[in-house]
Design a protein around this motif. Structure first.
Motif, PDB file in Angstrom:
ATOM      1  N   GLN A 142       1.531  48.061  48.787  1.00 16.34           N
ATOM      2  CA  GLN A 142       2.360  46.929  49.194  1.00 16.34           C
ATOM      3  C   GLN A 142       1.497  45.836  49.812  1.00 16.34           C
ATOM      4  O   GLN A 142       1.688  44.651  49.528  1.00 16.34           O
ATOM      5  N   ALA A 143       0.538  46.217  50.639  1.00 12.67           N
ATOM      6  CA  ALA A 143      -0.349  45.233  51.268  1.00 12.67           C
ATOM      7  C   ALA A 143      -1.198  44.498  50.235  1.00 12.67           C
ATOM      8  O   ALA A 143      -1.512  43.315  50.403  1.00 12.67           O
ATOM      9  N   LYS A 144      -1.556  45.179  49.141  1.00 10.13           N
ATOM     10  CA  LYS A 144      -2.366  44.571  48.077  1.00 10.13           C
ATOM     11  C   LYS A 144      -1.517  43.812  47.063  1.00 10.13           C
ATOM     12  O   LYS A 144      -2.061  43.207  46.146  1.00 10.13           O
ATOM     13  N   GLY A 145      -0.206  43.910  47.178  1.00  9.72           N
ATOM     14  CA  GLY A 145       0.676  43.234  46.240  1.00  9.72           C
ATOM     15  C   GLY A 145       0.881  43.988  44.926  1.00  9.72           C
ATOM     16  O   GLY A 145       1.424  43.435  43.971  1.00  9.72           O
ATOM     17  N   GLU A 146       0.474  45.251  44.879  1.00 14.40           N
ATOM     18  CA  GLU A 146       0.648  46.066  43.668  1.00 14.40           C
ATOM     19  C   GLU A 146       2.013  46.726  43.601  1.00 14.40           C
ATOM     20  O   GLU A 146       2.545  46.970  42.528  1.00 14.40           O
ATOM     21  N   ILE A 147       2.536  47.088  44.775  1.00 20.40           N
ATOM     22  CA  ILE A 147       3.784  47.841  44.860  1.00 20.40           C
ATOM     23  C   ILE A 147       4.831  46.964  45.532  1.00 20.40           C
ATOM     24  O   ILE A 147       4.544  46.260  46.506  1.00 20.40           O
ATOM     25  N   ASP A 148       6.030  47.022  44.992  1.00 17.78           N
ATOM     26  CA  ASP A 148       7.168  46.246  45.484  1.00 17.78           C
ATOM     27  C   ASP A 148       7.303  46.411  46.998  1.00 17.78           C
ATOM     28  O   ASP A 148       7.527  47.517  47.484  1.00 17.78           O
ATOM     29  N   ASP A 149       7.184  45.303  47.740  1.00 23.82           N
ATOM     30  CA  ASP A 149       7.216  45.409  49.197  1.00 23.82           C
ATOM     31  C   ASP A 149       8.629  45.567  49.756  1.00 23.82           C
ATOM     32  O   ASP A 149       8.793  45.769  50.950  1.00 23.82           O
ATOM     33  N   SER A 150       9.631  45.533  48.894  1.00 15.33           N
ATOM     34  CA  SER A 150      10.993  45.779  49.377  1.00 15.33           C
ATOM     35  C   SER A 150      11.304  47.280  49.443  1.00 15.33           C
ATOM     36  O   SER A 150      12.326  47.680  49.986  1.00 15.33           O
ATOM     37  N   LEU A 151      10.412  48.108  48.879  1.00 15.94           N
ATOM     38  CA  LEU A 151      10.631  49.555  48.885  1.00 15.94           C
ATOM     39  C   LEU A 151      10.299  50.139  50.250  1.00 15.94           C
ATOM     40  O   LEU A 151       9.307  49.755  50.878  1.00 15.94           O
ATOM     41  N   ASP A 152      11.111  51.079  50.691  1.00 13.53           N
ATOM     42  CA  ASP A 152      10.797  51.839  51.895  1.00 13.53           C
ATOM     43  C   ASP A 152       9.745  52.890  51.502  1.00 13.53           C
ATOM     44  O   ASP A 152      10.002  53.711  50.619  1.00 13.53           O
ATOM     45  N   PRO A 153       8.556  52.854  52.113  1.00 12.77           N
ATOM     46  CA  PRO A 153       7.494  53.784  51.708  1.00 12.77           C
ATOM     47  C   PRO A 153       7.886  55.259  51.793  1.00 12.77           C
ATOM     48  O   PRO A 153       7.518  56.047  50.920  1.00 12.77           O
ATOM     49  N   GLU A 154       8.638  55.649  52.803  1.00 16.15           N
ATOM     50  CA  GLU A 154       9.037  57.054  52.920  1.00 16.15           C
ATOM     51  C   GLU A 154      10.023  57.453  51.829  1.00 16.15           C
ATOM     52  O   GLU A 154       9.905  58.534  51.244  1.00 16.15           O
ATOM     53  N   ALA A 155      10.976  56.581  51.524  1.00 18.15           N
ATOM     54  CA  ALA A 155      11.937  56.882  50.460  1.00 18.15           C
ATOM     55  C   ALA A 155      11.224  56.920  49.108  1.00 18.15           C
ATOM     56  O   ALA A 155      11.503  57.793  48.280  1.00 18.15           O
ATOM     57  N   ALA A 156      10.298  55.994  48.890  1.00 19.41           N
ATOM     58  CA  ALA A 156       9.545  55.977  47.629  1.00 19.41           C
ATOM     59  C   ALA A 156       8.687  57.229  47.495  1.00 19.41           C
ATOM     60  O   ALA A 156       8.586  57.817  46.410  1.00 19.41           O
ATOM     61  N   ALA A 157       8.076  57.671  48.594  1.00 17.06           N
ATOM     62  CA  ALA A 157       7.266  58.897  48.569  1.00 17.06           C
ATOM     63  C   ALA A 157       8.132  60.100  48.228  1.00 17.06           C
ATOM     64  O   ALA A 157       7.732  60.968  47.442  1.00 17.06           O
ATOM     65  N   THR A 158       9.333  60.148  48.803  1.00 13.92           N
ATOM     66  CA  THR A 158      10.253  61.248  48.498  1.00 13.92           C
ATOM     67  C   THR A 158      10.642  61.219  47.026  1.00 13.92           C
ATOM     68  O   THR A 158      10.676  62.267  46.361  1.00 13.92           O
ATOM     69  N   LEU A 159      10.914  60.038  46.492  1.00 12.59           N
ATOM     70  CA  LEU A 159      11.267  59.915  45.073  1.00 12.59           C
ATOM     71  C   LEU A 159      10.111  60.385  44.181  1.00 12.59           C
ATOM     72  O   LEU A 159      10.331  61.071  43.185  1.00 12.59           O
ATOM     73  N   ILE A 160       8.886  60.048  44.552  1.00  8.49           N
ATOM     74  CA  ILE A 160       7.720  60.495  43.773  1.00  8.49           C
ATOM     75  C   ILE A 160       7.630  62.020  43.810  1.00  8.49           C
ATOM     76  O   ILE A 160       7.386  62.664  42.781  1.00  8.49           O
ATOM     77  N   GLN A 161       7.852  62.620  44.965  1.00  6.57           N
ATOM     78  CA  GLN A 161       7.790  64.083  45.060  1.00  6.57           C
ATOM     79  C   GLN A 161       8.917  64.749  44.263  1.00  6.57           C
ATOM     80  O   GLN A 161       8.694  65.784  43.633  1.00  6.57           O
ATOM     81  N   ILE A 162      10.083  64.144  44.260  1.00  8.61           N
ATOM     82  CA  ILE A 162      11.178  64.680  43.450  1.00  8.61           C
ATOM     83  C   ILE A 162      10.838  64.535  41.968  1.00  8.61           C
ATOM     84  O   ILE A 162      11.118  65.431  41.164  1.00  8.61           O
TER      85      ILE A 162
END
Length: 193
Positions: A142-162
């Motif tokens: 998100q800081a580098k502008g690669e990942i959507d900064d509107s995403l909650d990092p913890e929720a996105a991490a959980t989605l990746i693990q699922i």
């Protein structure tokens, strides 16, 4: 008195992992293990304890190795998005026999669910390691502008693990590497800024 047969403990453990990984705990007999490990029944019990103790050691060993591979793939690339892609794509080997085994850890969850407190405790100790690394890489992205900064990092991490779990179950169900890689890349594209 007969001298106990000497054997390579690590090789025997790796063979036990292979049996438990392919068959699960309940479907694996002591004879299956003994034959795969190349040891006698008494050597198995003297060295590893009972079947359950051997399973726990095999699962811990498997989890350490797989977690180490996950974290290496996630953190090696400079690009956080590339790291997430490598993590997901790297879950599914091209070798169909290996791919169709899925993940021993996911297999354990499917077999035991939350009915075994010791296995639940093992999962609770190891799962945060990857979750924390994912949250960190998502924040970097998100800081580098690669990942959507509107995403909650913890929720996105959980989605990746699922997604990881889903990919492993699909692999166990016979999905081929092209299908699995397509799904992994689809997930990565959902994160893109």
């Amino acid at each position: 008195m007969a001298r106990p047969r000497e054997f390579d403990r690590e090789a025997a453990l790796q063979n036990a992992i292979g049996v438990f990984w392919s068959k699960g705990f309940a479907a694996t007999s002591t004879d299956d293990l003994r034959k795969a490990m190349g040891i006698g029944r008494q050597s198995l019990y003297n060295t590893f304890g009972d079947k359950r103790q051997l399973y726990l050691e095999a699962l811990r060993t498997y989890q350490r190795k797989s977690m180490s591979g996950h974290i290496a793939r996630l953190t090696a690339p400079e690009s956080p998005l590339d790291g997430i892609r490598d993590l997901l794509v790297g879950l599914t080997p091209e070798d169909a026999a290996l791919r169709n085994l899925g993940c021993m850890g996911v297999g354990s969850v499917c077999e035991f669910g939350v009915t075994d407190p010791e296995l639940v405790s093992m999962r609770q100790k190891i799962a945060p390691l990857l979750a924390g690394r994912l949250v960190g890489r998502i924040g970097e992205g998100q800081a580098k502008g690669e990942i959507d900064d509107s995403l909650d990092p913890e929720a996105a991490a959980t989605l990746i693990q699922i997604t990881m779990t889903g990919l492993q179950v699909a692999a166990r169900g016979g999905a081929d590497d092209d299908e699995l890689h397509t799904l992994a890349l689809f997930m990565v594209d959902r994160l893109r800024a």
